[in-house]
Design an enzyme around this catalytic site. Structure first.
Site, PDB file in Angstrom:
ATOM      1  N   ASP A  56      -3.514   4.238  -1.812  1.00  0.00           N
ATOM      2  CA  ASP A  56      -4.436   4.663  -0.740  1.00  0.00           C
ATOM      3  C   ASP A  56      -4.456   6.196  -0.664  1.00  0.00           C
ATOM      4  O   ASP A  56      -3.828   6.796   0.197  1.00  0.00           O
ATOM      5  CB  ASP A  56      -3.940   4.035   0.570  1.00  0.00           C
ATOM      6  CG  ASP A  56      -4.753   4.453   1.780  1.00  0.00           C
ATOM      7  OD1 ASP A  56      -5.900   4.905   1.623  1.00  0.00           O
ATOM      8  OD2 ASP A  56      -4.221   4.300   2.904  1.00  0.00           O
ATOM      9  N   ARG A  95       3.503  -1.416  10.531  1.00  0.00           N
ATOM     10  CA  ARG A  95       4.672  -1.482  11.404  1.00  0.00           C
ATOM     11  C   ARG A  95       5.074  -2.860  11.929  1.00  0.00           C
ATOM     12  O   ARG A  95       6.288  -3.103  12.071  1.00  0.00           O
ATOM     13  CB  ARG A  95       4.507  -0.466  12.542  1.00  0.00           C
ATOM     14  CG  ARG A  95       4.703   0.956  12.030  1.00  0.00           C
ATOM     15  CD  ARG A  95       4.094   1.992  12.941  1.00  0.00           C
ATOM     16  NE  ARG A  95       2.638   1.913  12.932  1.00  0.00           N
ATOM     17  CZ  ARG A  95       1.849   2.690  13.654  1.00  0.00           C
ATOM     18  NH1 ARG A  95       2.387   3.596  14.447  1.00  0.00           N
ATOM     19  NH2 ARG A  95       0.543   2.555  13.574  1.00  0.00           N
ATOM     20  N   THR A 102     -11.689   5.860  11.032  1.00  0.00           N
ATOM     21  CA  THR A 102     -11.701   5.326  12.394  1.00  0.00           C
ATOM     22  C   THR A 102     -11.310   6.391  13.428  1.00  0.00           C
ATOM     23  O   THR A 102     -11.534   6.216  14.614  1.00  0.00           O
ATOM     24  CB  THR A 102     -10.762   4.109  12.529  1.00  0.00           C
ATOM     25  OG1 THR A 102      -9.533   4.427  11.886  1.00  0.00           O
ATOM     26  CG2 THR A 102     -11.355   2.877  11.883  1.00  0.00           C
ATOM     27  N   LYS A 137       0.848  -1.200   0.000  1.00  0.00           N
ATOM     28  CA  LYS A 137       0.000   0.000   0.000  1.00  0.00           C
ATOM     29  C   LYS A 137       0.876   1.239   0.000  1.00  0.00           C
ATOM     30  O   LYS A 137       1.775   1.387   0.819  1.00  0.00           O
ATOM     31  CB  LYS A 137      -0.886  -0.002   1.253  1.00  0.00           C
ATOM     32  CG  LYS A 137      -1.783   1.233   1.367  1.00  0.00           C
ATOM     33  CD  LYS A 137      -2.773   1.083   2.512  1.00  0.00           C
ATOM     34  CE  LYS A 137      -2.261   1.605   3.834  1.00  0.00           C
ATOM     35  NZ  LYS A 137      -2.068   3.073   3.905  1.00  0.00           N
ATOM     36  N   LYS A 156      -7.522   7.953  -1.044  1.00  0.00           N
ATOM     37  CA  LYS A 156      -8.851   8.360  -0.527  1.00  0.00           C
ATOM     38  C   LYS A 156      -9.374   9.573  -1.303  1.00  0.00           C
ATOM     39  O   LYS A 156      -9.582  10.655  -0.750  1.00  0.00           O
ATOM     40  CB  LYS A 156      -8.804   8.654   0.970  1.00  0.00           C
ATOM     41  CG  LYS A 156      -8.316   7.494   1.817  1.00  0.00           C
ATOM     42  CD  LYS A 156      -8.365   7.804   3.298  1.00  0.00           C
ATOM     43  CE  LYS A 156      -7.885   6.653   4.150  1.00  0.00           C
ATOM     44  NZ  LYS A 156      -6.422   6.427   4.087  1.00  0.00           N
ATOM     45  N   ASP A 180     -13.770  14.447  -4.434  1.00  0.00           N
ATOM     46  CA  ASP A 180     -13.831  15.726  -5.156  1.00  0.00           C
ATOM     47  C   ASP A 180     -15.127  15.759  -5.952  1.00  0.00           C
ATOM     48  O   ASP A 180     -15.936  14.832  -5.846  1.00  0.00           O
ATOM     49  CB  ASP A 180     -12.590  15.843  -6.082  1.00  0.00           C
ATOM     50  CG  ASP A 180     -12.132  17.296  -6.222  1.00  0.00           C
ATOM     51  OD1 ASP A 180     -12.984  18.162  -6.504  1.00  0.00           O
ATOM     52  OD2 ASP A 180     -10.931  17.552  -6.042  1.00  0.00           O
TER      53      ASP A 180
HETATM   54  O1  C5P Z   1       1.523   0.397  10.978  1.00  0.00           O
HETATM   55  P1  C5P Z   1       0.072   0.056  10.925  1.00  0.00           P
HETATM   56  O2  C5P Z   1      -0.195  -1.433  10.778  1.00  0.00           O
HETATM   57  O3  C5P Z   1      -0.710   0.662  12.066  1.00  0.00           O
HETATM   58  O4  C5P Z   1      -0.426   0.733   9.561  1.00  0.00           O
HETATM   59  C1  C5P Z   1      -1.747   0.703   9.173  1.00  0.00           C
HETATM   60  C2  C5P Z   1      -1.929   1.415   7.870  1.00  0.00           C
HETATM   61  O5  C5P Z   1      -3.325   1.464   7.559  1.00  0.00           O
HETATM   62  C3  C5P Z   1      -1.454   2.857   7.881  1.00  0.00           C
HETATM   63  O6  C5P Z   1      -1.000   3.158   6.562  1.00  0.00           O
HETATM   64  C4  C5P Z   1      -2.705   3.637   8.201  1.00  0.00           C
HETATM   65  O7  C5P Z   1      -2.689   4.929   7.680  1.00  0.00           O
HETATM   66  C5  C5P Z   1      -3.773   2.807   7.505  1.00  0.00           C
HETATM   67  N1  C5P Z   1      -5.113   2.944   8.063  1.00  0.00           N
HETATM   68  C6  C5P Z   1      -5.406   2.670   9.395  1.00  0.00           C
HETATM   69  N2  C5P Z   1      -6.682   2.826   9.859  1.00  0.00           N
HETATM   70  C7  C5P Z   1      -7.654   3.219   9.035  1.00  0.00           C
HETATM   71  C8  C5P Z   1      -7.383   3.477   7.701  1.00  0.00           C
HETATM   72  C9  C5P Z   1      -6.073   3.333   7.248  1.00  0.00           C
HETATM   73  O8  C5P Z   1      -4.540   2.297  10.149  1.00  0.00           O
HETATM   74  N3  C5P Z   1      -8.881   3.306   9.495  1.00  0.00           N
END
Ligand code: C5P
Length: 229
Positions: free
Chosen positions: A60, A210, A119, A33, A62, A65
């Site tokens: 990603d 992460r 979220t 992503k 989003k 517009d």
């Molecule tokens: O590092 P981690 O597993 O927390 O990364 C989650 C990824 O998913 C990040 O790129 C974050 O921006 C994205 N994301 C999220 N929650 C959402 C939508 C997107 O964590 N509701």
């Protein structure tokens, strides 16, 4: 193959960091992503680096517009050959339909995923926007709009998978971030779910950042996640 259902969030901001990460991930079978930070930092080069390594890209961004602008922006993403991209359902049915229709003339059509309610949004935040539904009903409502407009699925949290799975047909794709294997640090994610739980509840794709990217051995981290599932 389980690896094909894992999307690794490449949350870095330079080509050098990206190349390093891609080296670790390219032979694992996972998809990747590219988010707003990376795309705004280095642009379509990010997509090229991933595609050169044979990786499927979820862009990603989003998009949100007026229908014409949104449709043309998503078409530009399609022309980069991305596998999946997303747009805000709150842009409205007309915007989502315009995007879908614009892609009909294209040789490559990415999976189109709707973002329902972020979220980070609280009930108070919804009220501030003048929305009277509770969070769950608003998520369901927007997911229904996305389904009606012919989108391929929505992004949803672990808590929402089962409910959406029951209310919308089986082919509608559920993409779930906030995933933490049992052994990983929660970081700033509050409502988390393990990869195995999310798959058992009916998620199609897991977005994991992460726990893999901050690991000293991303390939081992992916192997552990796959065996956990
Ligand atoms: O590092 P981690 O597993 O927390 O990364 C989650 C990824 O998913 C990040 O790129 C974050 O921006 C994205 N994301 C999220 N929650 C959402 C939508 C997107 O964590 N509701």
């Amino acid at each position: 193959m389980t690896e094909r259902r894992i999307i690794i969030a490449l949350d870095v901001s330079s080509a050098a960091e990206l190349r390093e990460l891609v080296k670790q991930i390219k032979d694992t079978g996972c998809r990747v992503k590219i988010g707003k930070e990376l795309f705004t930092s280095i642009g379509p080069l990010a997509i090229e680096i991933c595609h050169d390594a044979g990786l499927d890209v979820f862009l990603d961004i989003k998009f949100h517009d007026i229908p014409n602008t949104c449709a043309k922006a998503v078409r530009a993403a399609a022309r980069w050959g991305v596998w999946m991209t997303n747009l805000h359902c709150s842009g409205g049915a007309e915007m989502m339909l315009a995007v879908r229709e614009m892609l009909e003339g294209e040789t490559h059509r990415p999976l189109l995923i709707g973002v329902t309610v972020l979220t980070s949004m609280s009930l108070a935040g919804l009220r501030q926007l003048g929305i009277e539904r509770d969070l769950e009903s608003h998520v369901d409502y927007l997911a229904g709009l996305a389904h009606g407009a012919g989108l391929d699925g929505v992004v949803c949290s672990g808590q929402e998978i089962q409910r959406l799975r029951q209310s919308i047909d089986k082919d509608f794709c559920l993409v779930t971030p906030g995933i933490r294997p049992t052994w990983a640090n929660n970081n700033d994610q509050a409502r988390i779910m393990t990869p195995a739980q999310a798959i058992a509840h009916g998620s199609d794709y897991l977005v994991i950042g992460r726990p893999v990217t901050a690991s000293e051995h991303p390939q081992n981290a992916i192997a552990r996640i796959v065996s956990e599932i």
